[in-house]
Structure formats: structure tokens, C-alpha cells
Design a protein around this motif. Structure first.
Motif, short mmCIF file in Angstrom:
data_model
loop_
_atom_site.label_atom_id
_atom_site.label_comp_id
_atom_site.label_asym_id
_atom_site.label_seq_id
_atom_site.Cartn_x
_atom_site.Cartn_y
_atom_site.Cartn_z
N VAL A 1 0.84 -1.20 0.00
CA VAL A 1 0.00 0.00 0.00
C VAL A 1 0.88 1.25 0.00
O VAL A 1 0.62 2.22 -0.73
N GLY A 2 1.92 1.24 0.81
CA GLY A 2 2.82 2.39 0.87
C GLY A 2 3.48 2.66 -0.46
O GLY A 2 3.53 3.82 -0.93
N VAL A 3 4.00 1.61 -1.11
CA VAL A 3 4.66 1.78 -2.41
C VAL A 3 3.66 2.26 -3.46
O VAL A 3 4.00 3.11 -4.31
N ALA A 4 2.43 1.76 -3.42
CA ALA A 4 1.42 2.17 -4.38
C ALA A 4 1.16 3.68 -4.28
O ALA A 4 1.08 4.37 -5.31
N PHE A 5 1.04 4.19 -3.07
CA PHE A 5 0.83 5.63 -2.91
C PHE A 5 2.08 6.42 -3.30
O PHE A 5 1.98 7.52 -3.85
N GLY A 6 3.25 5.85 -3.03
CA GLY A 6 4.48 6.52 -3.45
C GLY A 6 4.58 6.62 -4.95
O GLY A 6 4.96 7.67 -5.50
N LEU A 7 4.22 5.53 -5.64
CA LEU A 7 4.22 5.56 -7.11
C LEU A 7 3.19 6.55 -7.64
O LEU A 7 3.44 7.25 -8.65
N LEU A 8 2.04 6.62 -6.98
CA LEU A 8 1.01 7.58 -7.39
C LEU A 8 1.52 9.01 -7.23
O LEU A 8 1.37 9.85 -8.13
N ASN A 9 2.12 9.30 -6.08
CA ASN A 9 2.68 10.64 -5.86
C ASN A 9 3.73 10.97 -6.91
O ASN A 9 3.74 12.06 -7.50
N GLY A 10 4.65 10.03 -7.13
CA GLY A 10 5.71 10.26 -8.11
C GLY A 10 5.18 10.44 -9.51
O GLY A 10 5.67 11.29 -10.27
#
Length: 335
Positions: free
Chosen positions: A121-130
Motif C-alpha cells: 500500500v505504501g509503495v502504491a501511494f508513493g508511485l502515485l505521488n511520483g
């Protein structure tokens, strides 16, 4: 008449510049000490004389343990800010990861699977932000402010605003446990710091992080896929939010839908206090560690004195201003 040897020695001694005093030799060294170090020393002295057992071994270990979650968030925040970015969503993402972690461990009984879900979940939001920042060109402030709301909303919907309890004893034991007399969270934090130090100062990825904030156009001319590395920096922030969720959930013995809301403020404050600036890729990872300890000592000391949490937020804001004023004064003196 030629000078005698004694006269020559006297003349040579008089022509030499005066020896530097210890104070003059010490002054440049003191000028290199970051402002956060002086403020940290001052806080330790103030809280020590105030009593309340601040300098006890138990309390100092408590300060370190409580600061681990902030350090895990501040490390990637340093890299993000070095790229002239910002992540306002990291506290809300951490909260959502904690809720997911608690929900999965209750449903499956597997701590490994729960941690993997939180990290995902954390990586998914990080990818979304990026992606929003790199591909769509959205300002980091706007992009991460939007994902902050999304993450916080998901956490509230999943829990109906209630804590997720009944996670068992394994996860809380991680936060409460110790190895060789040192709390396990400190081992985790030290390992993460070592990895980030290597990543930033010893790897090609770290060199690109410096260049993303300092000279992004040069990276593009060199054929580097700038967007890919920019997204990776934000994804790393999401990954660390998922890991920090493990410690936060273990500390609270539950997944709470608002547990880490506002933690991004402390993280940004710690990075700013540590000397990382928002332009030209200027960052210093040891300074971030100093900043985290300074914020942790300030919160702990104020807690011992019974200061309300609302006042503590104001105190952290004042801390940032004081350190920045010190650094500004030092820069003027150099000029």
C-alpha cells in the motif's frame, strides 16, 4: 657589521606572525557545527535541570525508541526535499498502512503477509505521488495534498473511525523487545539509516538524487531517465511509510485511522532543522538524524513537564525558526 647568530635569531622570531590562539583555532570548527546540534545541546541542558528524570537511562532509551518512527519517515523525506519536492501525504499513508497491517494480521494470522500488504500500500501511494509529480507535472504540494486526503479517507472508511484491535502479541513484541539490551526499534532505525547513508553517498542513485535538485537539465542531457528516478524517490517514501507502520502499530497495539496524521509536519521540521534546503539539491543525512533527535528530545521533555500536545506543535514550529535563524546568522558571518 654583520649580524651575529643571536641577532639573526631575534630578527627571525620578530618577523614571524604571532601564534594562533586556541580560541581563534577553535572558532572555525565551532562555525561548522550545525545549528541543530547547538539547539539539541541546549534542550538537553534545560530538560536536565528541570528534573523529571530526563537523563535517566530508561528515559534516554525511550527518547530514542520514540524517535525511530519519525526517523523512518524523515529519511525518505530528506531525499524528496532534495529533489525540490515535498510529501504531505506520508503521515496519512503511514496511518492507512497501519490499518491495513492490523486488518490483514487479524484476518490471516500472518505477520509476514500483513507487513507485505502494508509495504505494498505504501509503495502504491508513493508511485502515485511520483507519477503525479513526474509525468503530469503537478506541483508536489498539490499532488501530495490530494493523496493525503485519499489515504486518510480510505483509513476512515475501512475502520469506520474505530481502532482495529486484537492484533495478537507478535507485533507488539517487536516494539517492546530488545536485543543485547538495546530496543529492537533502535536496531531497525540504525539499519535503515545505514542503508540510506549508503544509498545517498555511495550509489549512483544517490548521485542522481543530488542532481535532480541541483542540475536536473544536465541529467536529461546525459540521457538519464529523470522521471523514473523521481518516481523512485517518492516510491521509497511510501515503502518507508509501510515499514514505519509496523512500529507504529506495534507501539499502539492496534491500527488507528488517525494515528500518524500530522507526522509529516514533524518529518519536514526534522529535515529542515537538519540543514536540508528546498532548493539546489542541498541535503545532509546526518543532519536529518540530528533534527529527528532534536524534535524527539523536545517532545519528550515537554511531555515530562506536562505540556499539552497543541503547545508542543507550536514549540516544534518555533524550533525550526530558531535553527534557521542560527544558520542564517552563520552564513552572514561567513560572507
Amino acid at each position: 657589521m654583520s649580524d651575529t647568530p643571536d641577532t639573526q635569531m631575534l630578527s627571525h622570531a620578530m618577523s614571524r606572525p604571532p601564534a594562533a590562539s586556541p580560541v581563534s583555532l577553535l572558532t572555525p570548527a565551532l562555525a561548522r557545527v550545525p545549528g541543530s546540534a547547538w539547539v539539541l545541546l541546549l534542550l538537553v541542558l534545560v530538560f536536565s535541570v528541570s528534573g523529571q528524570g530526563f537523563l535517566s537511562v530508561a528515559n534516554l532509551l525511550n527518547v530514542g525508541t520514540q524517535s525511530t518512527i519519525l526517523l523512518l519517515v524523515a529519511l525518505p523525506m530528506t531525499l524528496i526535499i532534495m529533489t525540490e519536492g515535498l510529501d504531505l501525504s506520508i503521515g496519512a499513508v503511514l496511518t492507512l498502512c497501519g490499518v491495513v497491517l492490523a486488518t490483514v494480521v487479524i484476518g490471516t494470522g500472518s505477520v509476514g503477509l500483513a507487513l507485505a500488504a502494508a509495504l505494498g500500500v505504501g509503495v502504491a501511494f508513493g508511485l502515485l505521488n511520483g507519477g503525479l509529480v513526474a509525468w503530469l507535472g503537478m506541483p508536489p504540494f498539490v499532488a501530495t495534498l490530494g493523496t493525503l486526503g485519499v489515504a486518510q479517507g480510505f483509513a476512515l472508511v475501512m475502520t469506520d473511525g474505530q481502532s482495529v484491535v486484537g492484533i495478537g502479541d507478535t507485533i507488539p513484541a517487536i516494539y517492546a523487545g530488545a536485543w543485547l539490551g538495546i530496543p529492537i526499534p533502535l536496531w531497525i532505525a540504525a539499519t535503515c539509516y545505514g542503508l540510506f547513508h549508503w544509498l545517498l553517498y555511495r550509489s549512483r542513485f544517490g548521485a542522481y538524487v543530488f542532481a535532480l535538485g541541483g542540475n536536473r537539465e544536465a541529467l536529461k542531457f546525459a540521457g538519464v531517465r529523470v522521471n523514473r528516478y523521481l518516481i523512485a524517490v517518492y516510491a521509497l517514501g511510501g515503502l518507508m511509510a509501510g515499514l514505519a507502520a509496523l512500529l507504529l502499530t506495534a507501539r499502539m497495539n492496534a491500527g488507528h485511522p488517525t494515528a500518524a496524521i500530522g507526522l509529516e509536519f514533524d518529518a519536514i521540521a526534522a529535515v529542515a532543522v537538519g540543514g536540508t534546503t528546498f532548493d539546489r539539491g542541498n541535503g545532509w543525512l546526518p543532519g536529518t538524524l540530528l533534527g529527528v533527535l532534536t524534535v524527539g528530545v523536545l517532545r519528550n521533555g515537554l511531555n515530562l513537564l506536562g505540556v499539552p500536545s497543541a503547545v508542543q506543535v507550536a514549540a516544534i514550529g518555533l524550533l525550526v525558526l530558531v535553527v534557521l535563524l542560527i544558520e542564517s546568522y552563520k552564513n552572514k558571518e561567513k560572507a
